[in-house]
Design an enzyme around this catalytic site. Structure first.
Site, PDB file in Angstrom:
ATOM      1  N   HIS A 243      -2.859   0.244  -3.701  1.00  0.00           N
ATOM      2  CA  HIS A 243      -3.745   0.720  -2.634  1.00  0.00           C
ATOM      3  C   HIS A 243      -4.258   2.120  -2.960  1.00  0.00           C
ATOM      4  O   HIS A 243      -5.431   2.326  -3.185  1.00  0.00           O
ATOM      5  CB  HIS A 243      -3.044   0.694  -1.260  1.00  0.00           C
ATOM      6  CG  HIS A 243      -3.886   1.205  -0.131  1.00  0.00           C
ATOM      7  ND1 HIS A 243      -3.764   2.473   0.377  1.00  0.00           N
ATOM      8  CD2 HIS A 243      -4.842   0.612   0.599  1.00  0.00           C
ATOM      9  CE1 HIS A 243      -4.614   2.649   1.370  1.00  0.00           C
ATOM     10  NE2 HIS A 243      -5.284   1.526   1.524  1.00  0.00           N
TER      11      HIS A 243
ATOM     12  N   CYS B 137      -1.719  -0.756   8.656  1.00  0.00           N
ATOM     13  CA  CYS B 137      -0.415  -0.094   8.718  1.00  0.00           C
ATOM     14  C   CYS B 137       0.014   0.176  10.160  1.00  0.00           C
ATOM     15  O   CYS B 137       1.186   0.436  10.426  1.00  0.00           O
ATOM     16  CB  CYS B 137      -0.471   1.214   7.940  1.00  0.00           C
ATOM     17  SG  CYS B 137      -1.842   2.292   8.429  1.00  0.00           S
TER      18      CYS B 137
ATOM     19  N   ASP C 187      -8.071   1.002  -2.999  1.00  0.00           N
ATOM     20  CA  ASP C 187      -9.022   1.176  -1.895  1.00  0.00           C
ATOM     21  C   ASP C 187      -9.625   2.566  -2.033  1.00  0.00           C
ATOM     22  O   ASP C 187      -8.924   3.577  -1.920  1.00  0.00           O
ATOM     23  CB  ASP C 187      -8.291   1.032  -0.554  1.00  0.00           C
ATOM     24  CG  ASP C 187      -9.253   0.920   0.623  1.00  0.00           C
ATOM     25  OD1 ASP C 187     -10.434   1.282   0.467  1.00  0.00           O
ATOM     26  OD2 ASP C 187      -8.821   0.481   1.699  1.00  0.00           O
TER      27      ASP C 187
ATOM     28  N   LYS D 165      -9.169  -8.607   8.069  1.00  0.00           N
ATOM     29  CA  LYS D 165      -8.394  -7.533   8.709  1.00  0.00           C
ATOM     30  C   LYS D 165      -7.989  -8.017  10.090  1.00  0.00           C
ATOM     31  O   LYS D 165      -8.747  -7.927  11.046  1.00  0.00           O
ATOM     32  CB  LYS D 165      -9.239  -6.263   8.772  1.00  0.00           C
ATOM     33  CG  LYS D 165      -8.450  -4.983   8.659  1.00  0.00           C
ATOM     34  CD  LYS D 165      -9.398  -3.804   8.520  1.00  0.00           C
ATOM     35  CE  LYS D 165      -8.637  -2.511   8.277  1.00  0.00           C
ATOM     36  NZ  LYS D 165      -8.246  -2.328   6.875  1.00  0.00           N
TER      37      LYS D 165
ATOM     38  N   GLN E 239       0.838  -1.202   0.000  1.00  0.00           N
ATOM     39  CA  GLN E 239       0.000   0.000   0.000  1.00  0.00           C
ATOM     40  C   GLN E 239       0.872   1.250   0.000  1.00  0.00           C
ATOM     41  O   GLN E 239       1.939   1.279   0.599  1.00  0.00           O
ATOM     42  CB  GLN E 239      -0.964  -0.006   1.169  1.00  0.00           C
ATOM     43  CG  GLN E 239      -0.364  -0.198   2.538  1.00  0.00           C
ATOM     44  CD  GLN E 239      -1.430  -0.289   3.610  1.00  0.00           C
ATOM     45  OE1 GLN E 239      -2.626  -0.191   3.338  1.00  0.00           O
ATOM     46  NE2 GLN E 239      -1.000  -0.472   4.836  1.00  0.00           N
TER      47      GLN E 239
ATOM     48  N   GLU F 213     -11.562  -2.032  -3.663  1.00  0.00           N
ATOM     49  CA  GLU F 213     -11.873  -2.282  -2.262  1.00  0.00           C
ATOM     50  C   GLU F 213     -12.784  -1.184  -1.704  1.00  0.00           C
ATOM     51  O   GLU F 213     -12.545  -0.001  -1.941  1.00  0.00           O
ATOM     52  CB  GLU F 213     -10.571  -2.340  -1.450  1.00  0.00           C
ATOM     53  CG  GLU F 213     -10.774  -2.675   0.020  1.00  0.00           C
ATOM     54  CD  GLU F 213      -9.467  -2.900   0.756  1.00  0.00           C
ATOM     55  OE1 GLU F 213      -9.504  -2.911   2.009  1.00  0.00           O
ATOM     56  OE2 GLU F 213      -8.412  -3.078   0.110  1.00  0.00           O
TER      57      GLU F 213
ATOM     58  N   ASP G  62     -14.258  -4.697   2.861  1.00  0.00           N
ATOM     59  CA  ASP G  62     -13.440  -4.311   4.017  1.00  0.00           C
ATOM     60  C   ASP G  62     -14.385  -3.865   5.128  1.00  0.00           C
ATOM     61  O   ASP G  62     -14.784  -4.652   5.974  1.00  0.00           O
ATOM     62  CB  ASP G  62     -12.470  -3.204   3.604  1.00  0.00           C
ATOM     63  CG  ASP G  62     -11.575  -2.737   4.759  1.00  0.00           C
ATOM     64  OD1 ASP G  62     -11.694  -3.290   5.863  1.00  0.00           O
ATOM     65  OD2 ASP G  62     -10.755  -1.832   4.553  1.00  0.00           O
TER      66      ASP G  62
ATOM     67  N   GLN H 139     -11.299  -9.056   2.607  1.00  0.00           N
ATOM     68  CA  GLN H 139     -10.144  -8.686   3.414  1.00  0.00           C
ATOM     69  C   GLN H 139     -10.360  -9.186   4.845  1.00  0.00           C
ATOM     70  O   GLN H 139     -11.333  -8.798   5.503  1.00  0.00           O
ATOM     71  CB  GLN H 139      -9.853  -7.190   3.483  1.00  0.00           C
ATOM     72  CG  GLN H 139      -8.586  -7.008   4.330  1.00  0.00           C
ATOM     73  CD  GLN H 139      -8.153  -5.591   4.621  1.00  0.00           C
ATOM     74  OE1 GLN H 139      -7.199  -5.399   5.352  1.00  0.00           O
ATOM     75  NE2 GLN H 139      -8.802  -4.599   4.061  1.00  0.00           N
TER      76      GLN H 139
END
Length: 425
Positions: free
Chosen positions: A193, A358, A235, A328, A171, A270, A304, A326
């Site tokens: 991303h 992140c 995304d 997560k 990303q 996304e 997501d 995703q």
């Protein structure tokens, strides 16, 4: 019991916690900060340095194994757990989780997780807590049984030892152009991303976004080695729905238009829109997926927001409400549930993307690699951080080291079988 003491150590996540509601509502970016009042409970400012809490299990042989707790970047958004509070999590860990850890057999991974993560006062433990402790328990089981973490997952879920690598997705953060170049030069499998999280980045009717998508495809052709064909993954943080409207047909039309502008590439979109609830998200995403499939589009929908827990993932997968889910990791909770989530997606013939945030750490990223490879997920996130080099190095190197060990195991097993046959003769 193999666990004789517990250590807690405060730490830093690799990025920042951001108030998504405030950013979506127009908070102005000034350098690296956002100017404006926070909107999500728990935030005192729009952008907060990410914190983490390490939990160390002191084993009987004095080996200490660690796991890291943290929340995701957009905490408190889309049905997620609230902003990570070190003091609150530390107190709960000390009072509730530590006594449970001292009373389990750490060599039995799934059994230990089940006992440690029992509800407290009729409520599930915070997912960040589950995530960190489950990493430590996975490392403990691996140490005690002289295996890799991936082998523990394979053993516990009755899976064959993997032989193939999992594609890695990087990303870009806000340094989009520079980081796209880095990704292409490093031949990343899935990119970039894009962080399309504001009206300014999406543009009127999505024109700014479409121009960026075309630029990424052009740059890939310019800089990539011959035959390099990454998946393009963007995304858009719900901005297609925000700008184009929430009609599934309109969203699908727009996505098809974007896909047609980059022929020859698989295009992942996304979080195209936020329909306000998990059920509404499932129903409308399923319709968008159906429209794209009927047209034979090379675009895929990635879910997501509003698909957080293992239960959510099961609902989306069974409804075919995404091409790719995703998973997560901090939002799912126990990393054992990440493994379960991948297997649920596979059983329903839906793509499984082991993501995360992140805001994570090197330890959580490495544990995620072992689960991704063991379950043979369709792709995994290069994490932590919002740069390219660090996350790609941590995840990519861990995967390569793991596969080297597993290949050696496979060679040893073949040799052992050959010796058995020879001795029998």
């Amino acid at each position: 019991m193999q666990i004789k003491d517990i250590l807690l150590a405060p730490g830093n996540g690799a990025f920042f916690y951001d108030d998504q509601d405030a950013i979506r509502s127009g908070a102005i970016q000034d350098g690296f900060i956002y100017v404006g009042a926070p909107k999500t409970p728990g935030f005192t400012v729009v952008r907060v340095p990410a914190s983490s809490l390490s939990v160390g299990l002191v084993l009987a042989d004095d080996k200490v194994v660690w796991g890291d707790m943290m929340s995701v970047q957009y905490s408190g958004a889309g049905g997620r757990d609230p902003l990570f509070d070190i003091k609150e999590i530390s107190d709960l860990t000390s009072q509730v989780v530590v006594p449970r850890l001292l009373d389990v057999d750490a060599s039995l991974y799934l059994d230990a997780c089940a006992k440690v993560f029992e509800p407290f006062q009729h409520e599930r433990l915070p997912l960040a807590l589950e995530y960190g402790v489950s990493q430590a328990l996975l490392r403990a089981a691996a140490h005690l049984r002289r295996m890799t973490m991936a082998e523990i997952i394979c053993s516990e879920f009755d899976l064959p030892l993997p032989t193939h690598s999992v594609p890695i997705y990087c990303q870009s953060g806000d340094a989009r152009e520079i980081n796209v170049d880095k990704m292409i030069l490093k031949a990343v499998d899935v990119l970039p991303h894009g962080l399309i999280n504001s009206r300014q980045k999406f543009g009127t009717d999505g024109q700014t976004f479409m121009e960026f998508v075309r630029w990424v495809s052009m740059r890939t052709r310019e800089l990539g080695h011959p035959g390099y064909q990454p998946v393009l993954h963007f995304d858009v943080y719900g901005w297609i729905g925000q700008e184009i409207g929430l009609a599934p047909q309109s969203i699908a039309d727009f996505i098809c238009k974007v896909a047609e502008s980059v022929p020859g590439f698989t295009l992942n979109i996304e979080f195209p829109a936020d329909f306000g609830s998990t059920q509404a998200q499932i129903e409308n995403y399923a319709e968008i997926v159906s429209i794209l499939d009927a047209r034979g589009s090379n675009a895929r929908i990635v879910v997501d927001e509003r698909c957080n827990t293992l239960g959510d993932i099961r609902l989306f997968a069974e409804a075919k409400a995404a091409h790719l889910v995703q998973i997560k990791t901090p939002d799912v909770g126990s990393i054992a549930d990440t493994a379960r989530a991948v297997l649920i997606c596979k059983a329903n013939k839906v793509g499984a993307y082991v993501g995360g945030s992140c805001t994570e750490t090197d330890l959580s990223a490495q544990a995620s690699v072992h689960v991704s490879v063991a379950t043979q997920a369709d792709m995994m996130l290069a994490k932590p951080g919002m740069g390219v080099d660090e996350g790609f190095s941590i995840v990519g190197n861990e995967q390569n080291r793991l596969l080297a060990i597993l290949n050696r195991r496979a060679t040893e097993n073949v040799g052992r079988k050959a010796r058995c046959v020879t001795n029998a003769e």
